[in-house]
Design an enzyme around this catalytic site. Sequence first.
Site, short mmCIF file in Angstrom:
data_model
loop_
_atom_site.label_atom_id
_atom_site.label_comp_id
_atom_site.label_asym_id
_atom_site.label_seq_id
_atom_site.Cartn_x
_atom_site.Cartn_y
_atom_site.Cartn_z
CB SER A 11 -0.91 0.11 1.24
OG SER A 11 -1.44 1.20 1.58
CG HIS A 36 -3.79 -1.44 -1.45
ND1 HIS A 36 -5.11 -2.48 -2.08
CD2 HIS A 36 -4.41 -0.90 -0.42
CE1 HIS A 36 -6.17 -1.93 -1.05
NE2 HIS A 36 -5.71 -1.07 -0.24
CG ASP A 38 -4.93 2.13 1.18
OD1 ASP A 38 -3.91 1.90 1.86
OD2 ASP A 38 -6.07 1.47 0.97
CG MET A 40 -8.04 7.01 3.06
SD MET A 40 -7.08 6.81 4.47
CE MET A 40 -6.50 5.25 4.46
CG HIS A 69 -9.24 0.06 -0.47
ND1 HIS A 69 -8.65 -0.09 1.01
CD2 HIS A 69 -10.52 0.25 -0.10
CE1 HIS A 69 -9.61 -0.44 1.71
NE2 HIS A 69 -10.70 -0.07 1.45
CG MET A 71 -10.91 3.04 2.56
SD MET A 71 -9.43 2.95 3.53
CE MET A 71 -8.32 3.14 2.12
CG MET A 140 -11.48 -3.00 5.22
SD MET A 140 -10.05 -2.34 4.68
CE MET A 140 -9.16 -1.61 5.64
CG ASP A 178 -6.28 -2.85 3.27
OD1 ASP A 178 -6.90 -2.09 2.58
OD2 ASP A 178 -5.18 -2.45 3.95
C1 DX5 Z 1 -6.75 1.65 5.57
C2 DX5 Z 1 -5.66 1.19 4.83
C3 DX5 Z 1 -4.34 0.71 5.68
C4 DX5 Z 1 -3.26 0.45 4.66
C5 DX5 Z 1 -2.39 -0.85 5.33
O1 DX5 Z 1 -6.46 2.04 6.70
O2 DX5 Z 1 -6.12 0.45 3.74
O3 DX5 Z 1 -5.21 -0.47 6.10
O4 DX5 Z 1 -3.76 -0.23 3.34
O5 DX5 Z 1 -1.67 -0.20 6.09
P1 DX5 Z 1 -0.80 -1.22 7.08
O6 DX5 Z 1 -0.20 -2.45 6.31
O7 DX5 Z 1 0.54 -0.24 7.57
O8 DX5 Z 1 -1.52 -1.56 8.26
ZN ZN Z 2 -6.57 -0.32 1.65
#
Ligand code: DX5
Ligand code: ZN
Length: 228
Positions: A11, A36, A38, A40, A69, A71, A140, A178
């Site tokens: 990620s 990946h 992320d 947000m 992804h 969010m 998650m 994840d």
């Molecule tokens: C949402 C994100 C995190 C990230 C992974 O919070 O999706 O979960 O990808 O982060 P680590 O591997 O550091 O938990």
């Molecule tokens: Zn993610």
Amino acid sequence: MKRPEPLIAPSILSADFTRLGEQIDEAVDGGADWIHCDVMDGHFVPNISFGPMVVEAARTRNDAFLDVHLMINNPEQYIVQFAKAGSDQISVHCEATPHIHRALQMINQTGCKAGVAINPGTPIFELEPILHMVDLVIVMSVNPGFGGQKFIKQSYQRIEQLARLRNSGGHPFLIEVDGGVTLENARSIIAAGADVLVAGSSIYRTDSIADTISKMRKNAQSALRPVV
Ligand code: DX5
Ligand code: ZN
């Protein structure tokens, strides 16, 4: 049924954003299967990360598989933009829209692979009406919003429950996990039925990205092939 080889998806949320392009290259050259991304919005999760522009920048960097992804609330508003930005796969949260079926139809219409993500507090059975529409389910294993959190142990039963639903329904989707994935829990997560490991801090916050990816892959594979 033969399980697919485990995939490793670093990620970029945990990457050094002052040199994001190099960090993406390091992960890809270091053996990452997917990148990946992320996304947000500060509403669906209590953090803001980045938008389509960063996906577009990642797309121009190399031909890595971009696993996006979202969010974000009301993801329908942004699906086409993220598809045009170069996403290979777009996953939306079942909690982020009252119309998850339509949102997945929209992703499928863009030609991107479609994924649905589910938070730790949402029952797995809520996914049943749409499991036939997806290429990926993201379980998650932390409450979304930040990297570096601890893996929630109840996630193992949820992965097993989802794997049972996949097998009984004959669905081809992959299970991605994840949040809080490490070298230490990678094997148990794959043993529970997962196929894709998302790891941010445990890959990017180490001395060697390539070395960590290779170790995580070995640990993941050992779940499918007991070490003789
Ligand atoms: C949402 C994100 C995190 C990230 C992974 O919070 O999706 O979960 O990808 O982060 P680590 O591997 O550091 O938990
Ligand atoms: Zn993610």
